[in-house]
Write a protein that holds these residues in place. Structure first.
Motif, PDB file in Angstrom:
ATOM      1  N   ALA A  93      36.443  43.109  35.436  1.00 29.70           N
ATOM      2  CA  ALA A  93      35.655  43.541  36.604  1.00 29.70           C
ATOM      3  C   ALA A  93      34.284  44.000  36.115  1.00 29.70           C
ATOM      4  CB  ALA A  93      36.358  44.652  37.369  1.00 29.70           C
ATOM      5  N   ALA A  94      33.290  43.895  36.966  1.00 33.45           N
ATOM      6  CA  ALA A  94      31.917  44.267  36.560  1.00 33.45           C
ATOM      7  C   ALA A  94      31.103  44.711  37.781  1.00 33.45           C
ATOM      8  CB  ALA A  94      31.238  43.092  35.866  1.00 33.45           C
ATOM      9  N   LEU A  95      30.085  45.570  37.481  1.00 31.30           N
ATOM     10  CA  LEU A  95      29.101  46.014  38.483  1.00 31.30           C
ATOM     11  C   LEU A  95      27.715  45.822  37.891  1.00 31.30           C
ATOM     12  CD1 LEU A  95      30.429  49.365  40.021  1.00 31.30           C
ATOM     13  CD2 LEU A  95      30.104  47.193  41.183  1.00 31.30           C
ATOM     14  N   GLY A  96      26.797  45.328  38.677  1.00 26.81           N
ATOM     15  CA  GLY A  96      25.411  45.186  38.238  1.00 26.81           C
ATOM     16  C   GLY A  96      24.442  45.815  39.225  1.00 26.81           C
ATOM     17  N   ASN A  97      23.562  46.701  38.709  1.00 26.44           N
ATOM     18  CA  ASN A  97      22.519  47.379  39.510  1.00 26.44           C
ATOM     19  C   ASN A  97      23.104  48.251  40.614  1.00 26.44           C
ATOM     20  OD1 ASN A  97      20.702  45.953  37.960  1.00 26.44           O
ATOM     21  ND2 ASN A  97      20.393  44.350  39.491  1.00 26.44           N
ATOM     22  N   LEU A 144      21.261  41.540  52.765  1.00 23.91           N
ATOM     23  CA  LEU A 144      22.031  40.301  52.818  1.00 23.91           C
ATOM     24  C   LEU A 144      23.269  40.458  51.947  1.00 23.91           C
ATOM     25  CD1 LEU A 144      19.145  37.661  52.437  1.00 23.91           C
ATOM     26  CD2 LEU A 144      20.212  38.468  54.553  1.00 23.91           C
ATOM     27  N   LEU A 145      24.449  40.082  52.504  1.00 25.44           N
ATOM     28  CA  LEU A 145      25.720  40.202  51.796  1.00 25.44           C
ATOM     29  C   LEU A 145      26.347  38.810  51.644  1.00 25.44           C
ATOM     30  CD1 LEU A 145      28.164  41.757  50.647  1.00 25.44           C
ATOM     31  CD2 LEU A 145      28.968  42.047  53.020  1.00 25.44           C
ATOM     32  N   SER A 146      26.772  38.487  50.451  1.00 27.29           N
ATOM     33  CA  SER A 146      27.471  37.225  50.199  1.00 27.29           C
ATOM     34  C   SER A 146      28.662  37.492  49.286  1.00 27.29           C
ATOM     35  CB  SER A 146      26.530  36.193  49.571  1.00 27.29           C
ATOM     36  OG  SER A 146      26.126  36.614  48.277  1.00 27.29           O
ATOM     37  N   SER A 147      29.685  36.671  49.439  1.00 28.34           N
ATOM     38  CA  SER A 147      30.871  36.815  48.588  1.00 28.34           C
ATOM     39  C   SER A 147      31.341  35.434  48.143  1.00 28.34           C
ATOM     40  CB  SER A 147      31.989  37.558  49.316  1.00 28.34           C
ATOM     41  OG  SER A 147      32.398  36.831  50.475  1.00 28.34           O
ATOM     42  N   LEU A 148      31.921  35.375  46.943  1.00 30.84           N
ATOM     43  CA  LEU A 148      32.406  34.137  46.357  1.00 30.84           C
ATOM     44  C   LEU A 148      33.776  34.419  45.729  1.00 30.84           C
ATOM     45  CD1 LEU A 148      31.988  31.161  45.487  1.00 30.84           C
ATOM     46  CD2 LEU A 148      30.863  32.062  43.418  1.00 30.84           C
ATOM     47  N   VAL A 149      34.806  33.684  46.180  1.00 32.85           N
ATOM     48  CA  VAL A 149      36.160  33.878  45.683  1.00 32.85           C
ATOM     49  C   VAL A 149      36.492  32.736  44.722  1.00 32.85           C
ATOM     50  CG1 VAL A 149      38.590  34.067  46.304  1.00 32.85           C
ATOM     51  CG2 VAL A 149      36.835  35.035  47.798  1.00 32.85           C
ATOM     52  N   ILE A 150      36.854  33.099  43.516  1.00 31.21           N
ATOM     53  CA  ILE A 150      37.262  32.136  42.489  1.00 31.21           C
ATOM     54  C   ILE A 150      38.597  32.624  41.937  1.00 31.21           C
ATOM     55  CG2 ILE A 150      36.657  30.977  40.335  1.00 31.21           C
ATOM     56  CD1 ILE A 150      33.751  31.614  40.904  1.00 31.21           C
ATOM     57  N   GLY A 151      39.683  31.988  42.365  1.00 34.33           N
ATOM     58  CA  GLY A 151      41.010  32.426  41.954  1.00 34.33           C
ATOM     59  C   GLY A 151      41.291  33.811  42.467  1.00 34.33           C
ATOM     60  N   ARG A 152      41.680  34.666  41.527  1.00 32.21           N
ATOM     61  CA  ARG A 152      41.957  36.048  41.923  1.00 32.21           C
ATOM     62  C   ARG A 152      40.717  36.951  41.806  1.00 32.21           C
ATOM     63  NH1 ARG A 152      45.636  38.476  36.969  1.00 32.21           N
ATOM     64  NH2 ARG A 152      43.942  38.688  35.452  1.00 32.21           N
ATOM     65  N   HIS A 153      39.533  36.386  41.473  1.00 33.64           N
ATOM     66  CA  HIS A 153      38.290  37.160  41.351  1.00 33.64           C
ATOM     67  C   HIS A 153      37.410  36.935  42.579  1.00 33.64           C
ATOM     68  CE1 HIS A 153      39.574  37.208  37.114  1.00 33.64           C
ATOM     69  NE2 HIS A 153      38.812  38.321  37.011  1.00 33.64           N
ATOM     70  N   THR A 154      36.766  37.984  42.966  1.00 30.65           N
ATOM     71  CA  THR A 154      35.830  37.952  44.105  1.00 30.65           C
ATOM     72  C   THR A 154      34.479  38.509  43.641  1.00 30.65           C
ATOM     73  OG1 THR A 154      37.625  38.286  45.692  1.00 30.65           O
ATOM     74  CG2 THR A 154      35.374  38.734  46.454  1.00 30.65           C
ATOM     75  N   LEU A 155      33.421  37.744  43.846  1.00 24.54           N
ATOM     76  CA  LEU A 155      32.054  38.177  43.492  1.00 24.54           C
ATOM     77  C   LEU A 155      31.308  38.513  44.784  1.00 24.54           C
ATOM     78  CD1 LEU A 155      29.780  38.596  41.420  1.00 24.54           C
ATOM     79  CD2 LEU A 155      29.172  36.185  41.750  1.00 24.54           C
ATOM     80  N   VAL A 156      30.927  39.797  44.895  1.00 24.91           N
ATOM     81  CA  VAL A 156      30.199  40.282  46.073  1.00 24.91           C
ATOM     82  C   VAL A 156      28.753  40.551  45.660  1.00 24.91           C
ATOM     83  CG1 VAL A 156      30.052  42.044  47.866  1.00 24.91           C
ATOM     84  CG2 VAL A 156      32.302  41.303  47.017  1.00 24.91           C
ATOM     85  N   ASN A 157      27.801  39.997  46.448  1.00 22.10           N
ATOM     86  CA  ASN A 157      26.374  40.185  46.160  1.00 22.10           C
ATOM     87  C   ASN A 157      25.695  40.888  47.351  1.00 22.10           C
ATOM     88  OD1 ASN A 157      26.405  38.820  43.679  1.00 22.10           O
ATOM     89  ND2 ASN A 157      26.325  36.851  44.723  1.00 22.10           N
ATOM     90  N   PHE A 158      24.881  41.894  47.009  1.00 21.86           N
ATOM     91  CA  PHE A 158      24.030  42.563  48.009  1.00 21.86           C
ATOM     92  C   PHE A 158      22.573  42.307  47.647  1.00 21.86           C
ATOM     93  CE2 PHE A 158      27.931  45.007  48.406  1.00 21.86           C
ATOM     94  CZ  PHE A 158      28.031  45.222  49.781  1.00 21.86           C
ATOM     95  N   ILE A 159      21.827  41.773  48.607  1.00 19.00           N
ATOM     96  CA  ILE A 159      20.372  41.621  48.424  1.00 19.00           C
ATOM     97  C   ILE A 159      19.692  42.589  49.390  1.00 19.00           C
ATOM     98  CG2 ILE A 159      18.403  40.066  48.541  1.00 19.00           C
ATOM     99  CD1 ILE A 159      20.287  37.740  48.047  1.00 19.00           C
TER     100      ILE A 159
END
Length: 593
Positions: free
Chosen positions: A373-377, A389-404
């Motif tokens: 798991a990771a957090l950036g900024n 702006l909120l976006s999310s990307l699911v790859i297997g059991r990992h979910t990447l959430v982006n806030f702009i």
């Protein structure tokens, strides 16, 4: 009865003729000034201030000689009088008054009568022949301070003496001037001199002073000539007398210092603050000098109205852009700092919400297998963004959430102050619009309190001192003046320019970023400028621009070319402060000036 401040014109049938005589006499309630002429004339009258003068123009009249000045009148509220040929067919009569007096002008035949309200005791009548006598001047042989800008010169004389006795010289000047001149017993000399077309009073003054003599004009107009030694001896035994001088425009305390330099060793000067009067005790000669000094100094000075405009503009532009990354493992580690998470607690392979939701701020650590798991900024997000702006990307059991997060703001503060103040010439004026800010000052080197001293300590120290005898620093409160402050001292010049000494300040307290308490933002200007009447001058102009840029992000990635901006948060702030101070002085003019 016409007010002293009125301005009006009277018109009569014009026949014209020379001015013959002027008389001053008291009546039951008035002081009458009678001007005798050969016939009626048109007239107009008005008032001038500084000093107060009543001016009467006789249109269609003539003087029949040079200008006349009678400055030894001093009776019935009248100080002096001057009669001059103002233009080819206009004679101007200027009457200098002790104070503003109501008056009325009437005509009867070939006489013009000015009736002034009398506020003084009765006095001896006074008269002078105008058409036959040469020019008159008070103190013809002793220097004096001129009362006006225009210098009045006596009739010129051309004469030559070759060993002539002083008696013959004085007789010659008496015949020419029409004045009574009396010499003292010890005045003896033979005079040799040649005068070519010079004013008679100045010529006589030079002849007498060169031979050690001095002339004094008595209140009656008689000129007495003495040698200096005899004059000093007479003053040493002459009894002093006391006279009170009422001061109109200055203060008696200010003039007392100047008058002290004129009195003799036997004289004295004091002042009465309540009535604003000088009390002088000395010989007659000193009183004449004191009167001349007061007449030249105690004059009405102009007032100056000062309008200032202080403009303070504060503009702040702020731009922020940040991208935040949050990578979660649905079966393992989760850093739920910015968003909540979800955990399969019953290991059935299905996450059921809200039963299996991990609240925001609750991190999940997996101890049963590999997980990432990771957090950036996350800690440098844009505060109060205007666009997210909120976006999310699911790859297997990992979910990447982006806030702009994006923020753009502009703050404009425009503060304008227009202080205005009116002040006498050569006096300081000060105006403040603001507040007195209290500042608490703690002196760490001075302590109060201790055993048995709790009840004696003051302020904050008293409370602490009474609680178990604690020793604390002593505190005091000071006050700081803030706001709009304008200090100005004007000096009006001869050509109606204004020399200004100015200090302008705009200040405000703000909370400091550390534990220092308050800081004071101050904009001020101090200047000395020469300004025309009614002209606006910029005495200060200042522009300060501050630019701040802050970048935070993921190490190494934030510095990559082209794509480095995706891994950092950028904050740009530009602050511009403009200060302009404008000043406009105006001479306040009274009616009739």
């Amino acid at each position: 009865m016409t007010s002293i401040l009125a301005l009006w014109t009277g018109v009569l049938v014009a026949l014209g003729g020379p001015v013959r005589e002027v008389r001053i006499a008291p009546t039951a309630r008035t002081t009458d000034v009678v001007i005798a002429m050969d016939g009626p004339v048109e007239y107009r009258d008005f008032i001038m201030e500084g000093p107060t003068r009543l001016v009467v123009d006789l249109m269609g009249a003539e003087l029949g000689g040079s200008e006349r000045e009678f400055s030894d009148i001093r009776r019935g509220g009248i100080r002096s009088m001057r009669i001059s040929q103002y233009s080819e067919d206009l004679v101007r009569v200027t009457v200098e008054l002790e104070e503003n007096l109501p008056y009325q002008i009437t005509t009867s035949g070939a006489q013009l009568r000015i009736s002034l309200e009398r506020r003084t005791p009765a006095f001896e009548p006074w008269s002078r022949s105008v058409s036959s006598a040469p020019a008159q001047r008070s103190r013809p042989v002793s220097p004096s301070v001129p009362q006006e800008q225009t210098v009045v010169r006596s009739a010129p004389i051309s004469v030559e003496f070759d060993g002539a006795s002083i008696e013959d010289v004085l007789f010659t000047f008496a015949e020419f001037s029409g004045r009574s001149i009396v010499k003292g017993e010890s005045v003896t000399a033979n005079i040799s001199a040649r005068i070519d077309n010079q004013p008679w009073d100045e010529a006589l003054d030079v002849i007498l002073s060169t031979n050690g003599f001095v002339a004094t004009e008595l209140p009656s107009g008689i000129i007495r000539v003495d040698d200096i030694t005899s004059l000093n001896e007479r003053e040493s035994v002459e009894p002093p007398y006391t006279r009170t001088y009422r001061i109109n425009y200055a203060t008696a305390e200010e003039l007392a210092t100047a008058v002290e330099g004129l009195v003799t060793d036997r004289g004295s000067v004091s002042f009465a603050s309540g009535s604003n009067a000088l009390i002088v005790s000395d010989v007659p000669r000193v009183h004449r000098d004191v009167e001349d000094l007061i007449r030249s100094v105690d004059i009405r000075t102009p007032q100056v109205s000062i309008q200032a405009k202080i403009i303070f503009v504060n503009r702040t532009d702020l731009n922020e852009l940040g991208i935040t990354y949050d990578l979660k493992d649905s079966d393992g580690n989760q850093l739920n700092l910015i968003t909540p998470g979800a955990v399969d607690l019953n290991n059935d392979g299905v996450i059921e919400l809200p039963e299996e939701q991990a609240q925001q701020g609750t991190n999940v650590v997996s101890l049963g297998g590999n997980s990432f798991a990771a957090l950036g900024n996350a800690n440098q997000r844009v505060v109060s963004p205007t666009l997210t702006l909120l976006s999310s990307l699911v790859i297997g059991r990992h979910t990447l959430v982006n806030f702009i997060d994006v923020l753009a703001s502009r703050n404009l503060s425009d503060i304008q102050a227009q202080p205005s103040v009116t002040v006498l010439d050569n006096q300081q004026a000060r105006i403040q619009v603001g507040e007195r800010t209290p500042l608490r000052v703690i002196d760490a080197s001075s302590t109060v309190g201790g055993a048995g001293q709790g009840g004696q300590a003051g302020g904050a120290g008293a409370a602490a001192g009474g609680a178990g005898g604690a020793i604390v620093p002593q505190a005091t409160v000071n006050f700081e003046e803030t706001g709009i402050i304008l200090t100005a001292t004007p000096h009006v010049t001869d050509n109606n320019n204004i020399l200004l000494e100015l200090e302008a300040e705009r200040s405000a307290p703000v909370l400091g970023e550390s534990d220092v308490g308050l800081i004071f933002q101050t904009q001020e200007a101090s200047s000395r400028v020469l300004v025309r009447d009614g002209e606006t001058v910029v005495i200060a102009g200042l522009t300060v621009t501050e630019t701040n840029e802050l970048q935070t992000g993921i190490p190494f990635l934030m510095d990559l070319p082209l794509i480095g901006g995706l891994f950092r948060t950028t904050r740009q702030q530009q602050t511009q402060r403009d200060l302009i101070i404008l000043v406009t002085p105006n001479i306040v003019r009274d009616l009739g000036n």
